[in-house]
Design a protein around this motif. Sequence first.
Motif, mmCIF file in Angstrom:
data_model
loop_
_atom_site.group_PDB
_atom_site.id
_atom_site.type_symbol
_atom_site.label_atom_id
_atom_site.label_comp_id
_atom_site.label_asym_id
_atom_site.label_seq_id
_atom_site.Cartn_x
_atom_site.Cartn_y
_atom_site.Cartn_z
ATOM 1 N N ILE A 249 41.349 -7.480 -2.321
ATOM 2 C CA ILE A 249 41.651 -8.744 -1.652
ATOM 3 C C ILE A 249 41.010 -9.862 -2.457
ATOM 4 N N SER A 250 41.789 -10.866 -2.795
ATOM 5 C CA SER A 250 41.269 -12.005 -3.553
ATOM 6 C C SER A 250 42.018 -13.252 -3.114
ATOM 7 N N GLY A 251 41.270 -14.262 -2.669
ATOM 8 C CA GLY A 251 41.929 -15.449 -2.119
ATOM 9 C C GLY A 251 42.773 -15.046 -0.928
ATOM 10 N N GLY A 252 44.074 -15.304 -1.019
ATOM 11 C CA GLY A 252 44.988 -14.909 0.047
ATOM 12 C C GLY A 252 45.849 -13.721 -0.316
ATOM 13 N N GLY A 253 45.553 -13.058 -1.422
ATOM 14 C CA GLY A 253 46.379 -11.948 -1.886
ATOM 15 C C GLY A 253 45.749 -10.597 -1.623
ATOM 16 N N ILE A 254 46.600 -9.613 -1.350
ATOM 17 C CA ILE A 254 46.155 -8.232 -1.174
ATOM 18 C C ILE A 254 47.016 -7.347 -2.074
ATOM 19 N N TYR A 255 46.355 -6.479 -2.833
ATOM 20 C CA TYR A 255 47.082 -5.525 -3.665
ATOM 21 C C TYR A 255 46.520 -4.144 -3.394
ATOM 22 N N SER A 256 47.401 -3.217 -3.017
ATOM 23 C CA SER A 256 47.008 -1.856 -2.688
ATOM 24 C C SER A 256 47.805 -0.880 -3.547
ATOM 25 N N PRO A 257 47.284 -0.516 -4.727
ATOM 26 C CA PRO A 257 48.004 0.392 -5.631
ATOM 27 C C PRO A 257 47.747 1.848 -5.276
ATOM 28 N N ASN A 258 48.280 2.270 -4.148
ATOM 29 C CA ASN A 258 48.076 3.638 -3.692
ATOM 30 C C ASN A 258 49.344 4.452 -3.967
ATOM 31 N N SER A 259 49.768 5.337 -3.092
ATOM 32 C CA SER A 259 50.956 6.141 -3.356
ATOM 33 C C SER A 259 52.185 5.258 -3.567
ATOM 34 N N VAL A 260 52.198 4.129 -2.857
ATOM 35 C CA VAL A 260 53.214 3.092 -3.059
ATOM 36 C C VAL A 260 52.495 1.770 -3.243
ATOM 37 N N ASP A 261 52.799 1.055 -4.326
ATOM 38 C CA ASP A 261 52.167 -0.244 -4.553
ATOM 39 C C ASP A 261 52.601 -1.225 -3.471
ATOM 40 N N ILE A 262 51.624 -1.876 -2.850
ATOM 41 C CA ILE A 262 51.912 -2.865 -1.819
ATOM 42 C C ILE A 262 51.222 -4.167 -2.187
ATOM 43 N N LYS A 263 51.988 -5.246 -2.214
ATOM 44 C CA LYS A 263 51.446 -6.589 -2.402
ATOM 45 C C LYS A 263 51.765 -7.397 -1.155
ATOM 46 N N THR A 264 50.749 -7.999 -0.562
ATOM 47 C CA THR A 264 50.974 -8.803 0.632
ATOM 48 C C THR A 264 49.944 -9.919 0.665
ATOM 49 N N PHE A 265 49.897 -10.645 1.766
ATOM 50 C CA PHE A 265 49.079 -11.853 1.815
ATOM 51 C C PHE A 265 48.384 -11.966 3.170
#
Length: 300
Positions: A249-265
């Motif tokens: 989590i950085s600023g308003g961004g979330i990146y979860s590079p797990n079994s499926v890459d997920i980018k959200t806010f």
Amino acid sequence: MSVAFTYSSFRTVHVHDLRADLSGFDYISFLSHLLGEDSNIGHVVLDFSHVSWIDAQMLAPLGAIITMHMRRNFNVRLAHMSPGIREILNKNGFLSSFSEERRLKDKWGTTIPFRKFMSTNEWEFPNYIARLARNRNNLRFDQKSRDGLIFVALELYNNSISHGLSRHGVFICGQHHPNINKLRFCIADLGRGFEKNVSGYLGRTTSEADSIEWAMHKGNSTRLNRPGGMGLYFLSNFINRNGGLIHIISGGGIYSPNSVDIKTFTKRRYPGSYISLEINTNVSTDFVMPEVDDDEQSLF
């Protein structure tokens, strides 16, 4: 998520459950906005009466937010905890860090204590994490996995120091759950964040989630005139081989590079970055640790 009432010179804010998921990340961002640099709230009571669950790793960004507010010369009180929540926060040292309560002994040795580290003591954090890894006899790691854990923690810390430039320090907290073979911890800072570093380096504006994703690729680094771009790549590689979970989590961004890459806010921006990890302690990995400096070899 509202400010409830004012009594005396303190404003009361009701804290919600803190889980290492989107709702928890959103709530941390809300609190950082409420108590941030532009906040009009002074002295504050954080009321835990509505809290029934806290993932211990989420105390790292919460502690960063409290520290940020206290650096503005305001008092922060923690109040109205259930006995179970109070016991957890007493054992991992979170309460004693922000109050006069004495820390309870963790007789089972399952906490990753809440700590704040400053860049002025470069060996305090490495020695702390190496000691944790060696003293957790109930971790079922093989040597490669144990080395990988230490390397990952060092890289996260170095990333916060070299890229984050957080004047408030770097914060860590977590918990080992031997009954389910999980190790969960988080490292948080109040620094520049991924977007400022990556956009400045690339010379174009990138979103916060895209900036995190860019920094995860092998060879990508914003460090000038020196090699880099391996720490976050190896972190992701280690977690994927382990079958664990990672959320950045950085600023308003979330990146979860797990079994499926997920980018959200998140709905609000967190003033810095934090990385939440879940590691399976009963899984052997074929992780190959990259070369480290000679003075770091003694940690492994």
